[in-house]
Write a protein that holds these residues in place. Sequence first.
Motif, PDB file in Angstrom:
ATOM      1  N   ASP A  35       0.789  -1.223   0.000  1.00  0.00           N
ATOM      2  CA  ASP A  35       0.000   0.000   0.000  1.00  0.00           C
ATOM      3  C   ASP A  35       0.829   1.285   0.000  1.00  0.00           C
ATOM      4  O   ASP A  35       0.260   2.381  -0.061  1.00  0.00           O
ATOM      5  CB  ASP A  35      -0.945   0.015   1.207  1.00  0.00           C
ATOM      6  N   GLY A  36       2.135   1.162   0.118  1.00  0.00           N
ATOM      7  CA  GLY A  36       2.982   2.362   0.118  1.00  0.00           C
ATOM      8  C   GLY A  36       3.231   2.889   1.530  1.00  0.00           C
ATOM      9  O   GLY A  36       2.407   2.723   2.433  1.00  0.00           O
ATOM     10  N   LEU A  37       4.375   3.529   1.711  1.00  0.00           N
ATOM     11  CA  LEU A  37       4.774   3.987   3.036  1.00  0.00           C
ATOM     12  C   LEU A  37       3.850   5.068   3.572  1.00  0.00           C
ATOM     13  O   LEU A  37       3.586   5.118   4.781  1.00  0.00           O
ATOM     14  CB  LEU A  37       6.215   4.524   2.980  1.00  0.00           C
ATOM     15  N   PHE A  38       3.347   5.923   2.690  1.00  0.00           N
ATOM     16  CA  PHE A  38       2.488   7.002   3.186  1.00  0.00           C
ATOM     17  C   PHE A  38       1.216   6.464   3.805  1.00  0.00           C
ATOM     18  O   PHE A  38       0.732   6.980   4.823  1.00  0.00           O
ATOM     19  CB  PHE A  38       2.153   7.971   2.046  1.00  0.00           C
ATOM     20  N   LYS A  39       0.660   5.410   3.188  1.00  0.00           N
ATOM     21  CA  LYS A  39      -0.549   4.790   3.737  1.00  0.00           C
ATOM     22  C   LYS A  39      -0.268   4.216   5.128  1.00  0.00           C
ATOM     23  O   LYS A  39      -1.057   4.395   6.067  1.00  0.00           O
ATOM     24  CB  LYS A  39      -1.019   3.679   2.793  1.00  0.00           C
ATOM     25  N   TYR A  40       0.874   3.546   5.280  1.00  0.00           N
ATOM     26  CA  TYR A  40       1.218   2.982   6.582  1.00  0.00           C
ATOM     27  C   TYR A  40       1.524   4.077   7.599  1.00  0.00           C
ATOM     28  O   TYR A  40       1.256   3.935   8.791  1.00  0.00           O
ATOM     29  CB  TYR A  40       2.399   2.027   6.449  1.00  0.00           C
ATOM     30  N   PHE A  41       2.112   5.167   7.122  1.00  0.00           N
ATOM     31  CA  PHE A  41       2.371   6.303   8.014  1.00  0.00           C
ATOM     32  C   PHE A  41       1.068   6.868   8.569  1.00  0.00           C
ATOM     33  O   PHE A  41       0.961   7.186   9.758  1.00  0.00           O
ATOM     34  CB  PHE A  41       3.147   7.396   7.261  1.00  0.00           C
ATOM     35  N   LEU A  42       0.051   6.978   7.712  1.00  0.00           N
ATOM     36  CA  LEU A  42      -1.257   7.456   8.170  1.00  0.00           C
ATOM     37  C   LEU A  42      -1.889   6.491   9.161  1.00  0.00           C
ATOM     38  O   LEU A  42      -2.529   6.905  10.141  1.00  0.00           O
ATOM     39  CB  LEU A  42      -2.186   7.670   6.967  1.00  0.00           C
ATOM     40  N   ASP A  43      -1.710   5.192   8.919  1.00  0.00           N
ATOM     41  CA  ASP A  43      -2.235   4.194   9.859  1.00  0.00           C
ATOM     42  C   ASP A  43      -1.609   4.351  11.235  1.00  0.00           C
ATOM     43  O   ASP A  43      -2.294   4.287  12.265  1.00  0.00           O
ATOM     44  CB  ASP A  43      -1.979   2.782   9.328  1.00  0.00           C
ATOM     45  N   GLU A  44      -0.290   4.542  11.269  1.00  0.00           N
ATOM     46  CA  GLU A  44       0.395   4.689  12.550  1.00  0.00           C
ATOM     47  C   GLU A  44       0.012   6.011  13.216  1.00  0.00           C
ATOM     48  O   GLU A  44      -0.078   6.097  14.449  1.00  0.00           O
ATOM     49  CB  GLU A  44       1.915   4.632  12.356  1.00  0.00           C
ATOM     50  N   LEU A  45      -0.223   7.028  12.387  1.00  0.00           N
ATOM     51  CA  LEU A  45      -0.628   8.318  12.935  1.00  0.00           C
ATOM     52  C   LEU A  45      -1.986   8.204  13.629  1.00  0.00           C
ATOM     53  O   LEU A  45      -2.234   8.866  14.646  1.00  0.00           O
ATOM     54  CB  LEU A  45      -0.684   9.356  11.815  1.00  0.00           C
ATOM     55  N   GLN A  46      -2.849   7.346  13.127  1.00  0.00           N
ATOM     56  CA  GLN A  46      -4.159   7.151  13.745  1.00  0.00           C
ATOM     57  C   GLN A  46      -4.032   6.474  15.118  1.00  0.00           C
ATOM     58  O   GLN A  46      -4.867   6.700  15.999  1.00  0.00           O
ATOM     59  CB  GLN A  46      -5.050   6.293  12.835  1.00  0.00           C
ATOM     60  N   ARG A  47      -3.031   5.640  15.266  1.00  0.00           N
ATOM     61  CA  ARG A  47      -2.853   4.933  16.540  1.00  0.00           C
ATOM     62  C   ARG A  47      -2.016   5.728  17.555  1.00  0.00           C
ATOM     63  O   ARG A  47      -1.802   5.277  18.670  1.00  0.00           O
ATOM     64  CB  ARG A  47      -2.183   3.582  16.301  1.00  0.00           C
ATOM     65  N   LEU A  48      -1.545   6.882  17.124  1.00  0.00           N
ATOM     66  CA  LEU A  48      -0.685   7.669  17.999  1.00  0.00           C
ATOM     67  C   LEU A  48      -1.355   8.045  19.326  1.00  0.00           C
ATOM     68  O   LEU A  48      -0.707   7.974  20.368  1.00  0.00           O
ATOM     69  CB  LEU A  48      -0.220   8.932  17.265  1.00  0.00           C
ATOM     70  N   PRO A  49      -2.625   8.449  19.361  1.00  0.00           N
ATOM     71  CA  PRO A  49      -3.240   8.775  20.659  1.00  0.00           C
ATOM     72  C   PRO A  49      -3.194   7.630  21.662  1.00  0.00           C
ATOM     73  O   PRO A  49      -2.938   7.860  22.854  1.00  0.00           O
ATOM     74  CB  PRO A  49      -4.679   9.134  20.275  1.00  0.00           C
ATOM     75  N   ALA A  50      -3.428   6.404  21.203  1.00  0.00           N
ATOM     76  CA  ALA A  50      -3.382   5.254  22.110  1.00  0.00           C
ATOM     77  C   ALA A  50      -1.967   5.026  22.634  1.00  0.00           C
ATOM     78  O   ALA A  50      -1.761   4.734  23.825  1.00  0.00           O
ATOM     79  CB  ALA A  50      -3.886   3.996  21.395  1.00  0.00           C
ATOM     80  N   ALA A  51      -0.981   5.166  21.745  1.00  0.00           N
ATOM     81  CA  ALA A  51       0.410   4.997  22.169  1.00  0.00           C
ATOM     82  C   ALA A  51       0.804   6.065  23.173  1.00  0.00           C
ATOM     83  O   ALA A  51       1.507   5.792  24.156  1.00  0.00           O
ATOM     84  CB  ALA A  51       1.336   5.040  20.954  1.00  0.00           C
TER      85      ALA A  51
END
Length: 352
Positions: A35-51
């Motif tokens: 899916d490309g690095l940008f897509k994965y970056f957005l996924d991780e950005l969504q989980r940032l509040p929980a982290a």
Amino acid sequence: MTKRFYIAGNRLLTHLLFWLGYLLVYTGVHADGEDGLFKYFLDELQRLPAAMLVTYINIYVLFPLLFRQKRYIAYATSAITLLFVASLLDRILLERFIEPTFFPDTTYYEAIFVWYLIFKVMLWFLAPVLLFTLLVKVLEHWFDQERIHQDTLHEKLEAELNYLKAQVHPHFLFNTLNNLYALTLQSSSDAPKVVLKLSGLMSYMLYDSQSEGISLDKEIAHISNYIELEKLRYGNRLDVSLNVSGEIEGKKIAPLLLIPFVENAFKHGVSQETDNVWVTIDLKVKDEWLSVKVENSHTGADSGPADNLTHGGGIGLHNVKRRLDLLYPDTHRLILQKEPEYYTVDLKIKLQ
């Protein structure tokens, strides 16, 4: 108090760089994804509040209240609960708010809550963050305790050195005043000279000797003044020599470290004899090492430096030996010998 280490001394910058590193690391794990690095970056950005929730509760609540208090079972239970709650909130946030709001065309509403994703987030995404921050806090706490231990040890050694130095002063003064008292009993014309020399010696002890290190030439001048006092006391029956060689300029030594050996040469050798007596003092500097050799005659019946250090006498020698151990650990050698007709003090110090 805990000493915290921040990048460039900036707490906010340190936290921002930490979270940037977190996003880059987890994004990099999917470097080979379709899916490309940008897509994965957005996924991780969504989980940032929980982290962030896991990180800051672990750092500021669980670690100080449970782990640091050695309540490990309570910490483990609370940490697992925290991971579950954070994963649950992460799932709710994604399914109910983020995806419907920002990605309405590529996502769809799940009729059944996907529970296995909660445990996946717990184990794969949030547990490493919790363990990493725990490791950071443990290391920070260990370094802090080590610093406190070293500070306490330093303060203890400093207090002991100050105590030993304070003992040197009255001991030296006691011996010198005895000399002056003997001259005044004889109504000697040398008494004023003794007072003048004593004034110089006391000035050295009260002011110059308060520093951790003193110029070696000043320490030698202090010894020379003391010898002049003894010459006035013993007169022609005393043969004393002070020999200095090597490059002493620019070298430093702990103050009042050498004078006790000279004092004891007079106190335990010269003062006990009625015939001609002698004292020889050789100081040499070579390759950053100071060699001091003090020899004095004795009658054979008096107790000298070696006897005093062995059997409990000689306050000055006890103190100077302890100061050598504290100030020059593993960088000095002291040998005290009693020969049939003379005593020898052989000291070597690596100058700092």
